[in-house]
Design an enzyme around this catalytic site. Structure first.
Site, PDB file in Angstrom:
ATOM      1  N   GLU A 197       0.828  -1.208   0.000  1.00  0.00           N
ATOM      2  CA  GLU A 197       0.000   0.000   0.000  1.00  0.00           C
ATOM      3  C   GLU A 197       0.864   1.260   0.000  1.00  0.00           C
ATOM      4  O   GLU A 197       0.579   2.210  -0.729  1.00  0.00           O
ATOM      5  CB  GLU A 197      -0.924   0.014   1.230  1.00  0.00           C
ATOM      6  CG  GLU A 197      -1.905  -1.140   1.287  1.00  0.00           C
ATOM      7  CD  GLU A 197      -1.393  -2.355   2.041  1.00  0.00           C
ATOM      8  OE1 GLU A 197      -2.237  -3.078   2.606  1.00  0.00           O
ATOM      9  OE2 GLU A 197      -0.173  -2.617   2.061  1.00  0.00           O
ATOM     10  N   CYS A 221      -2.049  -3.573   7.641  1.00  0.00           N
ATOM     11  CA  CYS A 221      -1.415  -3.422   8.949  1.00  0.00           C
ATOM     12  C   CYS A 221      -1.649  -1.988   9.432  1.00  0.00           C
ATOM     13  O   CYS A 221      -2.087  -1.132   8.660  1.00  0.00           O
ATOM     14  CB  CYS A 221       0.084  -3.715   8.847  1.00  0.00           C
ATOM     15  SG  CYS A 221       1.045  -2.389   8.069  1.00  0.00           S
ATOM     16  N   CYS A 232      -0.016   0.758   7.170  1.00  0.00           N
ATOM     17  CA  CYS A 232      -0.698   0.931   5.887  1.00  0.00           C
ATOM     18  C   CYS A 232      -2.100   1.497   6.078  1.00  0.00           C
ATOM     19  O   CYS A 232      -2.549   2.334   5.289  1.00  0.00           O
ATOM     20  CB  CYS A 232      -0.750  -0.399   5.138  1.00  0.00           C
ATOM     21  SG  CYS A 232       0.882  -0.955   4.623  1.00  0.00           S
TER      22      CYS A 232
END
Length: 163
Positions: A58, A85, A88
């Site tokens: 990302e 996560c 991101c």
């Protein structure tokens, strides 16, 4: 907003598999025009290839699009291999796409993959953010400047210059 397109979910998975075969980590990201469904950009996790711990798929996609002149993801959907996560997810909040479409849940990913570190695991990473800074696994202390500007001066100056 249209339903998530299975072909784009599949493309994110295919890219992630290609990245694994090339020695990378199992993550990919597609940035798609939310109206037309046109794929605007594809990126994979480049941590293993680059040594840059922030080169998640990302983040890589956002950086590459920024280098091409795009300042946010308004009007875009983002298709990813797994739920983002915290790093991101934060970047996606700032980039503001219309939505994020993910293939694997955090729990599904955690059954087959661990990418934690010294201070967290996939299972504990999100919980770290809800803790007070003093209670987090990553030590953080507030530092005092030895004279000079107040800690808030850069922010005051920015507000004065930019409203």
């Amino acid at each position: 907003m249209t339903d998530p397109r299975p072909d784009l979910v599949r493309r994110s998975l295919d890219l992630a598999l290609e990245n694994v075969e090339a020695g990378g980590k199992p993550f990919a990201c597609l940035v798609v025009d939310a109206t037309s469904g046109e794929v605007l950009h594809e990126a994979t996790n480049q941590v293993s290839q680059s040594g840059d711990m922030s080169a998640h798929a990302e983040i890589t996609a956002i950086r590459e699009l920024a280098a091409a002149g795009r300042t946010d993801l308004t009007g875009c959907d983002v298709y990813v291999t797994a739920y983002p996560c915290p790093m991101c997810l934060g970047a996606l909040y700032y980039a503001a796409p219309e939505r994020v479409v993910y293939a694997a849940s955090r729990e599904e990913e955690d059954q087959h993959y661990e990418d934690g570190g010294r201070y967290m695991t996939l299972a504990t990473f999100y919980d770290e953010y809800a803790k007070a800074p003093a209670d987090r696994n990553l030590p953080a202390v507030r530092g005092e400047a030895d004279g000079g500007p107040e800690p808030v001066e850069p922010f005051r100056r920015w507000t004065t210059r930019n409203g």
